[in-house]
Motif scaffolding. Structure first.
Motif, mmCIF file in Angstrom:
data_model
loop_
_atom_site.group_PDB
_atom_site.id
_atom_site.type_symbol
_atom_site.label_atom_id
_atom_site.label_comp_id
_atom_site.label_asym_id
_atom_site.label_seq_id
_atom_site.Cartn_x
_atom_site.Cartn_y
_atom_site.Cartn_z
ATOM 1 N N HIS A 643 0.863 -1.185 0.000
ATOM 2 C CA HIS A 643 0.000 0.000 0.000
ATOM 3 C C HIS A 643 0.897 1.231 0.000
ATOM 4 O O HIS A 643 1.688 1.420 0.931
ATOM 5 N N GLU A 644 0.798 2.048 -1.034
ATOM 6 C CA GLU A 644 1.565 3.285 -1.088
ATOM 7 C C GLU A 644 0.769 4.382 -0.388
ATOM 8 O O GLU A 644 -0.340 4.724 -0.804
ATOM 9 N N GLU A 645 1.311 4.925 0.672
ATOM 10 C CA GLU A 645 0.656 6.001 1.417
ATOM 11 C C GLU A 645 1.664 7.124 1.637
ATOM 12 O O GLU A 645 2.853 6.875 1.866
ATOM 13 N N ASP A 646 1.179 8.360 1.571
ATOM 14 C CA ASP A 646 2.034 9.510 1.853
ATOM 15 C C ASP A 646 1.225 10.574 2.572
ATOM 16 O O ASP A 646 -0.006 10.481 2.681
ATOM 17 N N GLY A 652 -5.432 14.731 2.233
ATOM 18 C CA GLY A 652 -6.630 14.575 1.419
ATOM 19 C C GLY A 652 -7.672 13.724 2.106
ATOM 20 O O GLY A 652 -8.886 13.972 1.991
ATOM 21 N N TRP A 653 -7.225 12.696 2.839
ATOM 22 C CA TRP A 653 -8.138 11.834 3.587
ATOM 23 C C TRP A 653 -8.949 12.652 4.602
ATOM 24 O O TRP A 653 -10.128 12.396 4.830
ATOM 25 N N LYS A 738 -3.746 14.745 -11.487
ATOM 26 C CA LYS A 738 -4.901 15.154 -10.686
ATOM 27 C C LYS A 738 -5.848 13.984 -10.474
ATOM 28 O O LYS A 738 -6.290 13.715 -9.343
ATOM 29 N N LYS A 739 -6.170 13.249 -11.548
ATOM 30 C CA LYS A 739 -7.099 12.129 -11.452
ATOM 31 C C LYS A 739 -6.534 11.019 -10.577
ATOM 32 O O LYS A 739 -7.247 10.406 -9.774
ATOM 33 N N ASP A 744 -6.229 7.848 -5.478
ATOM 34 C CA ASP A 744 -5.426 7.401 -4.337
ATOM 35 C C ASP A 744 -6.153 7.675 -3.026
ATOM 36 O O ASP A 744 -6.187 6.835 -2.112
ATOM 37 N N ILE A 745 -6.744 8.843 -2.926
ATOM 38 C CA ILE A 745 -7.435 9.229 -1.688
ATOM 39 C C ILE A 745 -8.769 8.511 -1.564
ATOM 40 O O ILE A 745 -9.181 8.093 -0.479
ATOM 41 N N ALA A 746 -9.453 8.333 -2.696
ATOM 42 C CA ALA A 746 -10.745 7.638 -2.667
ATOM 43 C C ALA A 746 -10.598 6.210 -2.181
ATOM 44 O O ALA A 746 -11.520 5.644 -1.588
ATOM 45 N N ARG A 747 -9.430 5.590 -2.419
ATOM 46 C CA ARG A 747 -9.225 4.215 -1.973
ATOM 47 C C ARG A 747 -9.075 4.145 -0.457
ATOM 48 O O ARG A 747 -9.098 3.081 0.117
#
Length: 747
Positions: A643-646, A652-653, A738-739, A744-747
């Motif tokens: 899981h790539e998270e930053d 954004g979350w 942008k998309k 990424d945030i929606a997941r």
């Protein structure tokens, strides 16, 4: 580091970034005609639906095995030494191609890419590996319709007339051989192309039959359209099949983008400049047709705008307006995205060639854009072969029977495979290799020998800007005595005026910096002209806008990043790849990826996602122990995916919007939120990495780690600036960044 927010690490895998998500046209089975030789196994292709075959391609288990890495160079050749090129096309002054060479004398095969595709298109790269493995030197050339080819190698700047395209390709091929002959031992020449590239290969073979410069041993046409005009018309109409109509385009695009992102994250290859892949699920025919049509529309937009800018035709860009590299092209894209290929044909290509060739009618020109115009050559040429599919989407009724009749036993026609969907099928590949590895039939591809001057000229190099083989005139209207094209050595900046489009867009160009000599309206405001016969249709123009208030600065930084990448970052990365064995490269990548799990863990905790946090922690624990510090990745095999998270995602979350788009020096695309997140992640790494390991005190060790991480990251990101082939690359990268961050945030 570059494009890190856009790209996802893929260990040792040559995967282009998501900017390959929308791509130019996927143009391009058991034998129905007597084959050259019997296949070793029956032809099994699972997709009876030609749309699915065209887009999805060949399942991995049925693909031919090819080496993943071959010794490859990507040099450039100056076709027109002193040709002026508009500043906005600065990166296309020379023709880019790729070459893979054997260490021993061997035949050399030229491969020609399909419509709008470059030398780095996935299909042409696959064929390159196939033929390199079989013992050939291999040169891959972009399509004559590729944006790099137009300013770098097109004589007219208006490609699409197959005979003239062939002469331009022929000239470039001669110059390439001149450049490489000292280092490469060549025992003969072969030729192949797929889709539109197959049409070009046919016309190249006919041209060489008269000029005798290469004397191709074998020529293979893979899924050629019989008529370019008909095929383009079919593709022009596909975009109209968006489910629910054009008002549903935004939803359609978002759904398609989600699928592309899933493909990218699973390390499949997607490109902007070649063929269009869609895996993971099977949409219905309407979706598939709309995806193909959208890809083709993008390819035509690239073609029409580049040709218009280069020839100063005043078709999309106002005539005599000079665009700088900091000027916004977004509004131009919105207009170019409305251009169908048949608009391009009627408004640019036909007027130019009808002026060049007195007495030719538009219908005669259409007939010249067809294999039928060189039928006798193809019928009587024992060294020209064909592979095709009955269900090819680009063929007109009766075309398959026509091809059977013309090629006879030199054709292999499969019952299914769509348009180039089976190009990598192992049975098809075995047959193609059988053609080239079999006995040759002699020095010329045709039964008509070159005239005495042409034969004597074999091996002579052509002068840049000259007709291919000045000793022999190319027949345009007939095989005997048609007049040559005038001014083929360069663009027709003033001599040719495109027809003024009839439909005027209300779009205005605003905020352009560095623009000079603009055409103005009565109020002094520059207008963008919509193409004649084009109306508002579904296209990327619906979604291309991104909040970019400092666009001139961002575009300048994009060019800086390209220069930094080409002249510093990539050479260092290539040196690292040259001196480091692949096995060791993968282990180093694993170590850096494992360290990044700490960042992933911290951000998943901050996002209050316990399940993801547990998965990330388990991955880090397993790979740090069983994987020996991350050199191997047993966690994935045990069911703990990465899981790539930053911190940008974390912000954004919690509801923070992206804010304005920012192009960061070296790092690439970002936003105000994600730049803040980058600073946050960097600060955190100081406390969990640099301080505990004393790298904050040991400047040498800290610099070595930071530099090594940067090189490894660049090594794992195959994105190359300006190699998408699109003059709108900045706009498309911006949109896709942008998309992707939204997803990424929606997941």
């Amino acid at each position: 580091m570059i494009f890190k927010g856009l790209c996802i690490r893929g260990k040792g895998s040559p995967i282009p970034p998501i900017i390959g998500a929308l791509l130019a046209l996927a143009i391009c089975c058991h034998t129905l005609v007597s084959p050259v030789g019997a296949a070793e196994e029956p032809y099994e292709y699972p997709f009876a639906d030609p749309y699915a075959a065209t887009v999805i391609g060949t399942p991995k288990e049925l693909q031919a095995e090819v080496p993943q890495k071959i010794p490859l160079r990507e040099p450039e050749v100056a076709v027109f030494e002193d040709r002026p090129v508009p500043d906005i096309l600065w990166y296309d002054r020379k023709l880019r191609y790729s070459i893979a060479t054997q260490r021993r004398p061997a035949p050399l095969i030229f491969l020609i890419a399909g419509m709008g595709a470059g030398h780095n298109d996935p299909k042409i790269q696959f064929l390159q590996r196939v033929f390199f493995k079989a013992g050939f030197h291999v040169v891959c050339l972009p399509s004559a319709t590729h944006p790099n080819f137009i300013p770098a190698a097109s004589g007219s700047g208006i490609p699409g007339f197959l005979m003239e395209d062939a002469r331009d390709l022929y000239r470039a091929m001669e110059l390439i051989i001149r450049d490489v002959r000292e280092d490469v031992a060549i025992t003969g020449f072969d030729l192949a192309g797929y889709s539109l590239g197959a049409d070009h290969a046919a016309f190249l073979a006919e041209l060489d039959n008269r000029l005798g410069q290469f004397r191709f041993n074998k020529v293979l046409l893979i899924n050629p359209p019989v008529s370019l005009y008909h095929a383009a018309g079919v593709l022009d109409e596909m975009i109209k099949k968006i489910p629910g109509g054009e008002e549903k385009f935004q939803e359609f695009f978002d759904n398609a983008f989600r699928a592309f992102t899933a493909i990218y994250q699973s390390n499949e290859r997607v490109e902007f400049t070649g063929d269009f892949l869609f895996r993971g699920r099977k949409p219905n025919d309407e979706n598939l047709a709309a995806l193909i049509g959208l890809s083709f529309r993008l390819a035509v937009a690239n073609l029409a705008f580049t040709s218009d800018v280069f020839t100063n035709a005043g078709y999309i860009k106002p005539k005599n307006l000079e665009l700088s590299t900091t000027d916004s092209l977004t509004d131009y894209f919105k207009v170019a995205d409305l251009v169908k290929f048949l608009d391009y044909f009627r408004d640019l290509l036909a007027p130019y060639y009808l002026e060049q060739i007195p007495g030719m009618t538009e219908q005669q020109l259409i007939e010249q854009l067809s294999l039928r115009s060189i039928e006798q050559f193809l019928r009587n040429s024992p060294s020209v072969y064909l592979v095709h599919n009955v269900d090819d989407l680009l063929l007109a009724p009766g075309d398959i029977n026509y091809l059977k009749d013309v090629f006879g036993s030199r054709a292999r026609i499969y019952p299914r495979g769509g348009h180039c969907g089976n190009i990598d099928h192992r049975v098809n590949v075995a047959h193609m290799l059988e053609i080239f590895k079999g006995e040759t039939t002699g020095g010329s591809t045709g039964t008509t020998a070159p005239d005495s001057e042409g034969a004597a000229g074999a091996g002579k190099e052509m002068k840049p800007g000259a007709e291919p083989g000045e000793q022999t005139q190319t027949a345009l209207l007939s095989r005997e005595a048609a007049p040559p094209l005038r001014d083929s050595g360069g663009p027709r900046n003033e001599a040719f005026t495109a027809p003024r489009p009839a439909v005027i867009s209300t779009g205005m160009v605003s905020g352009q910096t560095g623009a000079r000599n603009p055409e103005t309206s009565a109020k002094g405001t520059r207008q963008i002209i919509a193409p004649r016969r084009s109306e508002a249709k579904p296209g990327l123009s619906y979604v291309i806008d991104v909040h970019d208030p400092i666009e001139p600065v961002n575009r300048a930084l994009y060019r800086f990043n390209a220069m930094f990448d080409e002249y510093l970052f990539l050479p260092v990365t290539r040196a690292y790849e040259f001196i480091t064995p692949v096995f060791l490269q993968d282990r180093i990548s694993g170590i850096f990826a494992n360290i990044s799990e700490v960042r992933n863990l911290l951000n998943s905790i901050l996002q209050l996602r316990p399940k993801t946090s547990a998965t990330v922690f388990t991955r880090f624990l397993v790979n740090s122990t069983l994987g020996i510090g991350g050199m191997w990745d047993p966690a994935t095999d045990l069911g703990f995916p990465k899981h790539e998270e930053d911190f940008g995602q974390t912000l954004g979350w919690w509801g923070l919007k992206q804010g304005p788009y920012i192009m960061l020096p070296i790092f690439g695309p970002s936003s105000l939120r994600d730049t803040t997140g980058l600073v946050g992640d960097s600060a955190a790494s100081y406390f969990y990495l640099y301080q505990p390991t004393d790298m904050d005190q040991n400047i040498g060790a800290g610099s070595a780690y930071t530099g090594g991480n940067a090189i490894d990251t660049r090594h794992n990101i195959p994105f190359r600036y300006y190699q998408t082939g699109s003059p709108f690359e900045y706009d498309l990268v911006r949109l896709l960044y942008k998309k992707k961050r939204e997803l990424d945030i929606a997941r």
